[in-house]
Motif scaffolding. Structure first.
Motif, PDB file in Angstrom:
ATOM      1  N   ASN A   1     -22.595 -19.108  71.169  1.00 23.83           N
ATOM      2  CA  ASN A   1     -24.512 -18.921  70.866  1.00 23.83           C
ATOM      3  C   ASN A   1     -24.562 -17.248  71.343  1.00 23.83           C
ATOM      4  O   ASN A   1     -23.659 -17.172  72.630  1.00 23.83           O
ATOM      5  CB  ASN A   1     -24.329 -20.254  71.263  1.00 23.83           C
ATOM      6  N   ASP A   2     -25.867 -17.802  71.219  1.00 21.74           N
ATOM      7  CA  ASP A   2     -26.915 -16.079  71.724  1.00 21.74           C
ATOM      8  C   ASP A   2     -28.036 -16.147  72.506  1.00 21.74           C
ATOM      9  O   ASP A   2     -28.193 -15.528  73.049  1.00 21.74           O
ATOM     10  CB  ASP A   2     -26.867 -15.991  70.421  1.00 21.74           C
ATOM     11  N   VAL A   3     -27.919 -18.127  72.664  1.00 23.91           N
ATOM     12  CA  VAL A   3     -29.755 -18.132  73.342  1.00 23.91           C
ATOM     13  C   VAL A   3     -28.783 -19.034  74.735  1.00 23.91           C
ATOM     14  O   VAL A   3     -28.606 -20.332  73.910  1.00 23.91           O
ATOM     15  CB  VAL A   3     -30.311 -18.655  73.261  1.00 23.91           C
ATOM     16  N   SER A  47     -17.487 -11.324  73.448  1.00 14.26           N
ATOM     17  CA  SER A  47     -16.590 -12.896  73.249  1.00 14.26           C
ATOM     18  C   SER A  47     -16.122 -12.743  74.584  1.00 14.26           C
ATOM     19  O   SER A  47     -14.904 -11.851  75.171  1.00 14.26           O
ATOM     20  CB  SER A  47     -16.150 -13.158  72.561  1.00 14.26           C
ATOM     21  N   GLY A  48     -16.041 -13.686  75.702  1.00 18.77           N
ATOM     22  CA  GLY A  48     -15.291 -14.133  77.307  1.00 18.77           C
ATOM     23  C   GLY A  48     -15.962 -14.890  77.832  1.00 18.77           C
ATOM     24  O   GLY A  48     -17.208 -15.313  77.431  1.00 18.77           O
ATOM     25  N   LYS A  64     -20.051 -21.430  84.979  1.00 16.71           N
ATOM     26  CA  LYS A  64     -18.867 -20.921  84.106  1.00 16.71           C
ATOM     27  C   LYS A  64     -19.936 -20.523  82.563  1.00 16.71           C
ATOM     28  O   LYS A  64     -20.021 -21.804  82.255  1.00 16.71           O
ATOM     29  CB  LYS A  64     -17.571 -21.198  84.287  1.00 16.71           C
ATOM     30  N   ILE A  65     -20.233 -19.830  82.276  1.00 20.53           N
ATOM     31  CA  ILE A  65     -19.889 -19.907  80.987  1.00 20.53           C
ATOM     32  C   ILE A  65     -19.399 -19.003  80.003  1.00 20.53           C
ATOM     33  O   ILE A  65     -18.179 -17.931  79.597  1.00 20.53           O
ATOM     34  CB  ILE A  65     -21.857 -19.308  81.090  1.00 20.53           C
ATOM     35  N   ILE A  66     -18.885 -19.791  78.519  1.00 24.13           N
ATOM     36  CA  ILE A  66     -18.142 -19.520  77.660  1.00 24.13           C
ATOM     37  C   ILE A  66     -19.204 -18.651  76.368  1.00 24.13           C
ATOM     38  O   ILE A  66     -19.718 -19.027  75.650  1.00 24.13           O
ATOM     39  CB  ILE A  66     -17.119 -20.080  77.297  1.00 24.13           C
ATOM     40  N   LYS A  67     -18.812 -17.531  76.199  1.00 24.10           N
ATOM     41  CA  LYS A  67     -19.751 -16.598  75.130  1.00 24.10           C
ATOM     42  C   LYS A  67     -18.222 -16.896  73.534  1.00 24.10           C
ATOM     43  O   LYS A  67     -17.468 -16.077  73.479  1.00 24.10           O
ATOM     44  CB  LYS A  67     -19.558 -15.521  75.346  1.00 24.10           C
ATOM     45  N   ASN A  68     -18.762 -17.249  72.617  1.00 22.73           N
ATOM     46  CA  ASN A  68     -17.830 -17.392  71.748  1.00 22.73           C
ATOM     47  C   ASN A  68     -17.922 -15.709  70.608  1.00 22.73           C
ATOM     48  O   ASN A  68     -19.067 -15.261  70.455  1.00 22.73           O
ATOM     49  CB  ASN A  68     -18.075 -18.773  70.570  1.00 22.73           C
TER      50      ASN A  68
END
Length: 68
Positions: A1-3, A47-48, A64-68
């Motif tokens: 997601n972007d936010v 992404s990462g 920890k966040i995961i950006k798809n």
């Protein structure tokens, strides 16, 4: 997601949110006011996996966040 939305239900005074990559480099940082819901736009990040540090008057939290 972007936010990313950070819910602040306990009215803690959040001052700074910073996002770092796994190499420890800060890729995004924003100063905050005493908002109940803080939104961080991460659409410009690749992404990462990232570490998000939230600094407040009660201490510091790292998530920890995961950006798809």
């Amino acid at each position: 997601n972007d936010v990313i939305t950070i819910s602040n239900t306990e009215s803690i005074s959040v001052s700074v949110i910073s996002i770092a990559d796994l190499n420890g480099r800060t890729v995004k940082q924003m100063n905050c006011n005493n908002n109940s819901n803080i939104q961080v736009n991460v659409s410009d990040l690749a992404s990462g996996i990232y570490m998000m540090k939230i600094v407040s008057d009660k201490g510091t939290a790292t998530k920890k966040i995961i950006k798809n």
